[in-house]
Structure formats: structure tokens, C-alpha cells
Motif scaffolding. Structure first.
Motif, mmCIF file in Angstrom:
data_model
loop_
_atom_site.group_PDB
_atom_site.id
_atom_site.type_symbol
_atom_site.label_atom_id
_atom_site.label_comp_id
_atom_site.label_asym_id
_atom_site.label_seq_id
_atom_site.Cartn_x
_atom_site.Cartn_y
_atom_site.Cartn_z
ATOM 1 N N ASP A 1 7.804 19.560 -53.389
ATOM 2 C CA ASP A 1 7.651 21.017 -53.390
ATOM 3 C C ASP A 1 6.695 21.479 -52.283
ATOM 4 N N LYS A 2 7.017 22.618 -51.692
ATOM 5 C CA LYS A 2 6.214 23.162 -50.604
ATOM 6 C C LYS A 2 6.070 24.668 -50.763
ATOM 7 N N VAL A 3 4.925 25.193 -50.348
ATOM 8 C CA VAL A 3 4.755 26.646 -50.246
ATOM 9 C C VAL A 3 4.156 26.948 -48.884
ATOM 10 N N SER A 4 4.626 28.019 -48.268
ATOM 11 C CA SER A 4 4.108 28.420 -46.960
ATOM 12 C C SER A 4 2.835 29.238 -47.126
ATOM 13 N N LEU A 5 1.911 29.071 -46.190
ATOM 14 C CA LEU A 5 0.649 29.791 -46.206
ATOM 15 C C LEU A 5 0.566 30.754 -45.030
ATOM 16 N N SER A 6 -0.050 31.899 -45.276
ATOM 17 C CA SER A 6 -0.352 32.794 -44.166
ATOM 18 C C SER A 6 -1.434 32.134 -43.311
ATOM 19 N N LEU A 7 -1.705 32.687 -42.138
ATOM 20 C CA LEU A 7 -2.686 32.072 -41.245
ATOM 21 C C LEU A 7 -4.052 31.966 -41.907
ATOM 22 N N LYS A 8 -4.517 33.046 -42.533
ATOM 23 C CA LYS A 8 -5.847 33.012 -43.143
ATOM 24 C C LYS A 8 -5.880 32.118 -44.384
ATOM 25 N N GLU A 9 -4.813 32.119 -45.155
ATOM 26 C CA GLU A 9 -4.737 31.182 -46.279
ATOM 27 C C GLU A 9 -4.850 29.752 -45.779
ATOM 28 N N TYR A 10 -4.104 29.460 -44.735
ATOM 29 C CA TYR A 10 -4.128 28.112 -44.168
ATOM 30 C C TYR A 10 -5.528 27.748 -43.670
#
Length: 228
Positions: free
Chosen positions: A146-155
Motif C-alpha cells: 500500500d502507498k499514499v502520496s504526500l504533498s511537498l510539505k508533508e513529505y
């Protein structure tokens, strides 16, 4: 790769930062020599892009002081000073490369990758903490299949927490790293993004949570419950 840009011309520094970010390089900018030096001393970066003519502390002094402090981060000097004497002085002081203005962004990017590859300083493209992984190239949080994408600041926040997973990450440190400021007005922003990350960890069913340390900051911990 994480890059620190120390350049007093803000428009140029921001343009370099955005170009590098668009090419999967996590870059931040500092517009003052002393601020850049203090940031570079932390040893958090894979490479430093450094102007010579800076307010508060000039680039040559920064190079000498970093090397004196045993900070071995590769440094590429980016400057309008193009004489052979200037180049030799910087290289002898401890710089690793020298690029004169005007320059082509593609060449700068290529030189950064060459420097970090030569020095072997690039952090791994995947960071792991217990049952989760952070894909640095695709800005994704992963558990198993499973994967979830992160926004730049989340990352960026998640990377800070994972790189420093053995300690509490001070909220002021997060604000300085991600927003470049520590003002009270930005405190809520950090909390909002931490909340987003908690929801994504929960969605993955991760046995990891972000614990709030009252009046200090945050820490990644292993957990059997999922916080939203």
C-alpha cells in the motif's frame, strides 16, 4: 538529495530552489551568509551551493569555517567572480567545485549529482521506520503493497521525523526547515500538516504514530493503535 542554497539574491536563490525541487532534489535557501553558515553546520545536507559575496559572512569564510569544524559536505561555489585566483583560493580553502555566473541550471544539477556521487554522501532514496517506508523520489509513504502520496510539505516533515527518529524533533526546528521561519503564525501550519500525516499513517494501517511532546515537538514511535 538534500541541497542548501546560500545566495543573497533572493530571486535567483528561489529560482534555483524551485528548479532543483522539480528535479527531485529537496532544496532550501538562505539569503544571508551567517544564516547559511549556521544551517550548513548542522551537517544535514548532501551538498551546498554557495555564493561568495554575501552579507554578514562571505562565502570564502564560510568554506574555511565549515572545514575547520569538520563539516565535509560537498560545496559548489556559484559566483560572478571568475578569475583563476578566486577559483584557486576557494578550492584550496575546501570547496569541491566552482561554477561562474551566468550559468545553466542543467549544468548546476549535473554537477551536484557528480559531487554527491563522488563523495558518497547521498542519503538512501528510501527511509524506513518499523513497518513504513518513505520513498524520497516519488514522495510516497509505503506499508507493504500500500502507498499514499504526500504533498511537498508533508513529505519534508515526514523525512525530518524519519531521519531523526531516535530523538524528539523540535517544532521550531521543523518550522525553520520547512517554512524558513519560527514565528507563532506558523505554529498552526505545522500542526495541520502533522494531522494530515497522522491520517495517512492511519489509512495505511501503520504501526507507527507521530507523538506530540508538549511544548517541545514531535517524535515517531511504534504503536499498536492508529491515531487520526
Amino acid at each position: 538529495m538534500k541541497a542548501l542554497i546560500v545566495e543573497d539574491k533572493q530571486q535567483l536563490a528561489d529560482a534555483i530552489r524551485e528548479y532543483l525541487r522539480n528535479h527531485k532534489v529537496d532544496a532550501i535557501a538562505r539569503y544571508d551568509g551567517l544564516e547559511g553558515y549556521e544551517e550548513a553546520k548542522k551537517g544535514y545536507y548532501d551538498v551546498i551551493v554557495l555564493d561568495l559575496m554575501l552579507p554578514s559572512m562571505d562565502g570564502l569564510t564560510i568554506i574555511k569555517e565549515l572545514r575547520k569544524a569538520k563539516v565535509e559536505t560537498p560545496i559548489i561555489v556559484l559566483t560572478a567572480k571568475a578569475s583563476t585566483e578566486d577559483k584557486v583560493e576557494c578550492l584550496l580553502a575546501g570547496a569541491d567545485d566552482y561554477l561562474t555566473k551566468p550559468f545553466v541550471l542543467e549544468e548546476l544539477l549535473a554537477r551536484l549529482f557528480v559531487l554527491t556521487r563522488r563523495k558518497g554522501t547521498v542519503l538512501p532514496n528510501v527511509l524506513t521506520f518499523h513497518d513504513i517506508s518513505l520513498d524520497k523520489l516519488n514522495h510516497q509513504l509505503i506499508k507493504g503493497e500500500d502507498k499514499v502520496s504526500l504533498s511537498l510539505k508533508e513529505y519534508e516533515i515526514m523525512e525530518l521525523l524519519m531521519v531523526n527518529s531516535d530523538q524528539i524533533v523540535d517544532k521550531k526546528y521543523i518550522l525553520s526547515k520547512i517554512w524558513g521561519k519560527e514565528e507563532d503564525a506558523y505554529y498552526n501550519s505545522a500542526e495541520v500538516y502533522i494531522s494530515f500525516l497522522r491520517k495517512k499513517l492511519s489509512a495505511l494501517g501503520a504501526d507507527v504514530e507521530i507523538k506530540s511532546i508538549r511544548n517541545v515537538g514531535y517524535k515517531l514511535i511504534e504503536s499498536t493503535k492508529h491515531e487520526i
